[in-house]
Scaffold this motif. Structure first.
Motif, PDB file in Angstrom:
ATOM      1  N   ARG A 210       0.825  -1.201   0.000  1.00 41.93           N
ATOM      2  CA  ARG A 210       0.000   0.000   0.000  1.00 41.93           C
ATOM      3  C   ARG A 210       0.863   1.256   0.000  1.00 41.93           C
ATOM      4  O   ARG A 210       0.364   2.369   0.007  1.00 41.93           O
ATOM      5  CB  ARG A 210      -0.947  -0.017   1.205  1.00 41.93           C
ATOM      6  CG  ARG A 210      -2.092  -1.014   1.012  1.00 41.93           C
ATOM      7  CD  ARG A 210      -2.771  -1.321   2.313  1.00 41.93           C
ATOM      8  NE  ARG A 210      -1.871  -2.039   3.216  1.00 41.93           N
ATOM      9  CZ  ARG A 210      -2.236  -2.493   4.402  1.00 41.93           C
ATOM     10  NH1 ARG A 210      -3.447  -2.293   4.836  1.00 41.93           N
ATOM     11  NH2 ARG A 210      -1.375  -3.146   5.158  1.00 41.93           N
ATOM     12  N   VAL A 211       2.183   1.053   0.011  1.00 42.90           N
ATOM     13  CA  VAL A 211       3.113   2.173  -0.107  1.00 42.90           C
ATOM     14  C   VAL A 211       3.743   2.086  -1.489  1.00 42.90           C
ATOM     15  O   VAL A 211       4.271   1.044  -1.863  1.00 42.90           O
ATOM     16  CB  VAL A 211       4.230   2.082   0.965  1.00 42.90           C
ATOM     17  CG1 VAL A 211       5.171   3.269   0.854  1.00 42.90           C
ATOM     18  CG2 VAL A 211       3.633   1.974   2.350  1.00 42.90           C
ATOM     19  N   ARG A 212       3.656   3.152  -2.272  1.00 42.81           N
ATOM     20  CA  ARG A 212       4.299   3.135  -3.584  1.00 42.81           C
ATOM     21  C   ARG A 212       5.665   3.790  -3.493  1.00 42.81           C
ATOM     22  O   ARG A 212       5.830   4.798  -2.820  1.00 42.81           O
ATOM     23  CB  ARG A 212       3.458   3.905  -4.597  1.00 42.81           C
ATOM     24  CG  ARG A 212       2.213   3.167  -5.025  1.00 42.81           C
ATOM     25  CD  ARG A 212       1.727   3.651  -6.378  1.00 42.81           C
ATOM     26  NE  ARG A 212       0.310   3.377  -6.538  1.00 42.81           N
ATOM     27  CZ  ARG A 212      -0.209   2.170  -6.788  1.00 42.81           C
ATOM     28  NH1 ARG A 212       0.588   1.124  -6.923  1.00 42.81           N
ATOM     29  NH2 ARG A 212      -1.504   2.015  -6.910  1.00 42.81           N
ATOM     30  N   GLN A 213       6.620   3.220  -4.197  1.00 43.74           N
ATOM     31  CA  GLN A 213       7.921   3.866  -4.223  1.00 43.74           C
ATOM     32  C   GLN A 213       7.823   5.154  -5.029  1.00 43.74           C
ATOM     33  O   GLN A 213       7.259   5.174  -6.125  1.00 43.74           O
ATOM     34  CB  GLN A 213       8.983   2.946  -4.842  1.00 43.74           C
ATOM     35  CG  GLN A 213      10.366   3.581  -4.776  1.00 43.74           C
ATOM     36  CD  GLN A 213      11.469   2.744  -5.430  1.00 43.74           C
ATOM     37  OE1 GLN A 213      11.223   1.693  -5.999  1.00 43.74           O
ATOM     38  NE2 GLN A 213      12.683   3.253  -5.340  1.00 43.74           N
ATOM     39  N   GLN A 214       8.350   6.244  -4.479  1.00 44.65           N
ATOM     40  CA  GLN A 214       8.378   7.525  -5.189  1.00 44.65           C
ATOM     41  C   GLN A 214       9.806   7.775  -5.633  1.00 44.65           C
ATOM     42  O   GLN A 214      10.720   7.668  -4.831  1.00 44.65           O
ATOM     43  CB  GLN A 214       7.941   8.666  -4.256  1.00 44.65           C
ATOM     44  CG  GLN A 214       6.631   8.430  -3.530  1.00 44.65           C
ATOM     45  CD  GLN A 214       5.446   8.417  -4.472  1.00 44.65           C
ATOM     46  OE1 GLN A 214       5.505   8.944  -5.580  1.00 44.65           O
ATOM     47  NE2 GLN A 214       4.354   7.786  -4.041  1.00 44.65           N
ATOM     48  N   LEU A 215       9.964   8.122  -6.890  1.00 45.89           N
ATOM     49  CA  LEU A 215      11.322   8.394  -7.363  1.00 45.89           C
ATOM     50  C   LEU A 215      11.435   9.854  -7.775  1.00 45.89           C
ATOM     51  O   LEU A 215      10.501  10.413  -8.345  1.00 45.89           O
ATOM     52  CB  LEU A 215      11.658   7.497  -8.553  1.00 45.89           C
ATOM     53  CG  LEU A 215      12.056   6.080  -8.184  1.00 45.89           C
ATOM     54  CD1 LEU A 215      11.999   5.182  -9.395  1.00 45.89           C
ATOM     55  CD2 LEU A 215      13.444   6.048  -7.570  1.00 45.89           C
TER      56      LEU A 215
ATOM     57  N   GLN B   3       7.282  -5.741   1.047  1.00 43.97           N
ATOM     58  CA  GLN B   3       7.240  -4.734  -0.024  1.00 43.97           C
ATOM     59  C   GLN B   3       6.889  -3.362   0.535  1.00 43.97           C
ATOM     60  O   GLN B   3       7.474  -2.344   0.139  1.00 43.97           O
ATOM     61  CB  GLN B   3       6.222  -5.140  -1.084  1.00 43.97           C
ATOM     62  CG  GLN B   3       6.626  -6.381  -1.863  1.00 43.97           C
ATOM     63  CD  GLN B   3       5.437  -7.067  -2.509  1.00 43.97           C
ATOM     64  OE1 GLN B   3       4.401  -6.460  -2.724  1.00 43.97           O
ATOM     65  NE2 GLN B   3       5.587  -8.343  -2.795  1.00 43.97           N
ATOM     66  N   GLU B   4       5.954  -3.339   1.471  1.00 45.49           N
ATOM     67  CA  GLU B   4       5.580  -2.050   2.071  1.00 45.49           C
ATOM     68  C   GLU B   4       6.726  -1.447   2.860  1.00 45.49           C
ATOM     69  O   GLU B   4       7.031  -0.251   2.735  1.00 45.49           O
ATOM     70  CB  GLU B   4       4.366  -2.234   2.999  1.00 45.49           C
ATOM     71  CG  GLU B   4       3.077  -2.305   2.241  1.00 45.49           C
ATOM     72  CD  GLU B   4       1.855  -2.534   3.119  1.00 45.49           C
ATOM     73  OE1 GLU B   4       1.987  -2.562   4.363  1.00 45.49           O
ATOM     74  OE2 GLU B   4       0.765  -2.695   2.548  1.00 45.49           O
ATOM     75  N   ARG B   5       7.369  -2.284   3.656  1.00 48.45           N
ATOM     76  CA  ARG B   5       8.461  -1.770   4.490  1.00 48.45           C
ATOM     77  C   ARG B   5       9.612  -1.273   3.620  1.00 48.45           C
ATOM     78  O   ARG B   5      10.216  -0.237   3.905  1.00 48.45           O
ATOM     79  CB  ARG B   5       8.954  -2.886   5.429  1.00 48.45           C
ATOM     80  CG  ARG B   5       7.951  -3.242   6.526  1.00 48.45           C
ATOM     81  CD  ARG B   5       8.200  -2.410   7.774  1.00 48.45           C
ATOM     82  NE  ARG B   5       7.104  -2.469   8.730  1.00 48.45           N
ATOM     83  CZ  ARG B   5       6.992  -3.370   9.722  1.00 48.45           C
ATOM     84  NH1 ARG B   5       7.910  -4.308   9.859  1.00 48.45           N
ATOM     85  NH2 ARG B   5       5.982  -3.319  10.553  1.00 48.45           N
ATOM     86  N   ILE B   6       9.918  -2.009   2.559  1.00 54.08           N
ATOM     87  CA  ILE B   6      11.032  -1.604   1.705  1.00 54.08           C
ATOM     88  C   ILE B   6      10.657  -0.347   0.912  1.00 54.08           C
ATOM     89  O   ILE B   6      11.469   0.575   0.776  1.00 54.08           O
ATOM     90  CB  ILE B   6      11.458  -2.761   0.775  1.00 54.08           C
ATOM     91  CG1 ILE B   6      12.124  -3.855   1.609  1.00 54.08           C
ATOM     92  CG2 ILE B   6      12.423  -2.262  -0.294  1.00 54.08           C
ATOM     93  CD1 ILE B   6      12.552  -5.065   0.820  1.00 54.08           C
TER      94      ILE B   6
END
Lengths: 210, 455
Positions: A172-177, B135-138
């Motif tokens: 539920r967290v998207r990586q932001q670049l 995946q969330e933590r990373i």
């Protein structure tokens, strides 16, 4: 049948831009489609094919290799029970059978109300916490049979909606670049990184010594 | 344990902290200092030399020295990529997920140190698809580290050092843990292994460029090695197996768990019976067998308990430490069923590229299922070994391969082990009879002649 929404199309473009070659985004985009629709629709796969410039058949070819991609609708909650060796030894099969009875379906099927899909899966890396299971890829460790009944009840009533999002949603967290990227030059246009070059020069080595 | 030597917690120091996964706590507890030290005081070659001095063996399963692996990148060819293998799925294995969930910055710092040493401007973290929390933590850790200047352009103010780290994730396929299959998957294809040679990742990896594929636990050792020196790391352990290592002890022990212990000196007995670890077999039952290194490893028995967890010693005794997964089976375990369940795994997970594995594992599974269902024939036991022999000729250890990757021979291990040791149980299922294949001694029929240096 849905393609990506405009919001998800923007997310898709952002994901594609992370990779030196667009096709690398294929699996993350398939996950995005599954997050949007709960499973992979043909239209979504065709849309992905357009986005990464391959044929729809190639998208299907990749998607069909991987267990997590569902090509037909599944329940709101996909319940996956490990029965591999570490879990088998301490009750993984009993846990699966208990769930089969409680849900009234065999592993591999979905309840008639569309709430639950039950699966008998391979090792999910919680071996010291056996028997273990996941619901929509959220872990439940050292599961006791009566705790499972409570869990099903909580899922049905929506009490666990915060911990267990709907099927298809992984992180539920998207990586932001940042816009200004450090290392995404195409393979044919990348030179020696400056920190290697500086050390080579400091050592007085010749070309490409590193 | 032979003495009360104090073992540093290289990998597990933040596991008990509720906020050990946050950047704030990581920096508070000395995080990113090793990267700072590498950038300010060491050249990339010096970092590689420290890792070589540490003799850090890869922790994914194959156990190849990490520093040596880095050195295989051909000089002058760029870009180079770092690919982090977080596709942990060998049955019995649970260690990389803990690092990803509880100490993601340790992994990121390790990856950045590796990028610095090998000259990679882009790293891909391939996390197993089913691990949503990891995946969330990373993802959160990467976002925070980017914002704080630990990743991206001009890392920690060093104008020459810029690296992007991309979180990528899989979708459910054990075979993707094999490094060339992982690269195929990362390129958007079905995860089928590539033929080696020519496709050694260091030479022709991701996008046919030099690529280093390292396991999560392997990289998580790097910050400590850079801070304390390779010699300090090599001061722990014995023989080839240095430093500390994570072992997951599961199955019929009183205290299943993931334990960081000194590599090379700790024994199986310590881990299975030691109070801080497995604490003995449940209900004081007798030990029947244990798997020393994941489902692919041949089984060990009571007589192996005093062997140290040392790669060479375990290899010579006919098995491997593999991915550090110890599965304990007590006297109540049905050996036939245990073997069947492991073989079913390999039959399901075979990618289908090589015939001996695709057909062999499938038939092994069917025959074992038939035996379990009570329709077995005494000749089935020979037939199982015959199929094993077709997958891995002569059923030796280390196994010979008729397939591109080691998944094929992996299906042979549980059968050879179970048939060799518990053949009575197979015959009991099949209604008696005589076995004609000579099966004596270790879990395997023979040891192959030594041929030069092993790889």
């Amino acid at each position: 049948m849905p393609r990506f929404t405009s919001e998800n199309s923007a997310v898709a473009d952002d994901i594609i831009a992370r990779y030196p070659r667009p096709r690398s985004a294929l699996i993350p985009l398939l996950h995005l489609a599954q997050e949007q629709d709960g499973y992979l629709t043909e239209d979504a796969m065709e849309h992905i094919a357009e986005l990464v410039d391959v044929t729809p058949a190639e998208v299907l070819g990749t998607a069909s290799f991987y267990e997590m991609f569902k090509r037909q609708p599944v329940g709101d909650y996909v319940v996956t029970v490990c029965t591999n060796i570490s879990c088998l030894l301490v009750g993984g099969e009993e846990l699966l059978h208990h769930l089969e009875h409680r849900l009234g379906v065999k592993a591999g099927s979905t309840t008639p109300d569309g709430k639950f899909t039950l699966e008998d899966v391979e090792c999910i890396a919680a071996c010291t916490e056996a028997p273990c299971m996941q619901v929509n890829y959220r872990y439940f460790h050292r599961v006791e049979l009566d705790a499972v009944d409570q869990l099903l009840e909580d899922l049905r009533s929506g009490r666990l909606a915060h911990e267990v999002p709907r099927h298809g949603t992984l992180s539920r967290v998207r990586q932001q670049l940042p816009e200004d990227r450090a290392g995404n030059a195409p393979p044919d246009r990348t030179v020696e990184p400056p920190w290697l070059a500086r050390n080579r020069k400091a050592n007085g080595d010749g070309e490409h010594a590193s | 344990m032979t003495d009360a030597k104090e073992i540093p917690r290289i990998l597990s120091s933040r596991w008990e902290l509720a906020d050990g996964h946050t950047l704030e706590r990581y920096v508070d507890t000395g995080g990113y200092e090793a990267l700072r030290r590498a950038l300010s005081a060491m050249t990339p070659d010096e970092v590689t030399e420290e890792v070589k001095a540490a003799s850090l063996l890869g922790r994914g399963g194959a156990g190849f020295p990490a520093g040596v692996k880095w050195g295989f990148c051909p000089p002058g060819v760029f870009p180079r990529y770092l690919v982090v293998n977080g596709d942990e799925s060998e049955p019995g294995t649970y260690k990389d997920r803990i690092i990803m969930e509880r100490d993601p910055h340790l992994l990121i710092e390790g990856a950045l140190i590796a990028c610095y040493a090998i000259g990679a401007t882009q790293a891909f973290l391939y996390v197993r698809g089913e691990m949503a929390l990891a995946q969330e933590r990373i993802a959160q850790a990467l976002n925070d580290a980017y914002a704080a200047g630990y990743i991206g352009r001009n890392i920690m103010g060093d104008e020459d050092f810029s690296v992007d780290v991309i979180l990528h994730w899989g979708a459910g396929a054990y075979i993707v843990g094999e490094e060339t299959a992982l690269i195929e998957s990362l390129e958007g294809y079905r995860g089928m292994p590539r033929l080696k040679p020519p496709y050694f990742p260091a030479a022709k990896g991701l996008y046919m460029q030099p690529t280093v594929v390292n396991n999560i636990e392997t990289l998580a050792n790097l910050p400590w090695i850079v801070s304390n020196g390779g010699a300090a790391f090599a001061g722990l352990g014995a023989e080839k197996s240095l430093g500390t290592r994570l072992f997951a002890v599961s199955g019929h022990v009183n205290r299943p768990g993931v334990y960081e212990v000194e590599f090379g000196t700790t024994t199986f007995r310590d881990l299975l019976y030691g109070e801080p670890y497995g604490d003995g077999i449940r209900h004081d039952n007798r030990l029947k067998a244990f798997i020393p290194g994941g489902a692919s490893a041949p089984w060990f028995f009571e007589e192996h308990l005093d062997l140290p967890l040392e790669a060479g010693v375990v290899g010579a005794a006919g098995s491997m430490l593999g991915s550090g997964a110890i599965v304990v089976m007590d006297e109540t375990t049905d050996a036939v069923k245990a073997a069947w369940r492991i073989v079913r795994f390999f039959a399901r997970e075979s990618c289908g590229k090589c015939t001996p594995c695709r057909e062999g594992a499938t038939w092994l599974e069917r025959i074992l299922r038939r035996i379990l269902d009570g329709y077995g024939r005494p000749s089935d036991v020979d037939k199982l070994l015959d199929i094993c022999d077709n997958i891995s000729p002569q059923i030796t250890w280390p196994p010979k391969q008729t397939t591109i990757c080691p998944l094929g021979p992996s299906a042979v291990s549980p059968i050879a082990s179970a048939v060799m040791r518990f053949r009575d149980e197979f015959f009991a299922y099949c209604g008696g009879g005589e076995i004609t294949v000579p099966v004596q001694g270790k879990a395997y029929l023979s040891t192959p002649p030594a041929v030069g240096a092993s790889t």
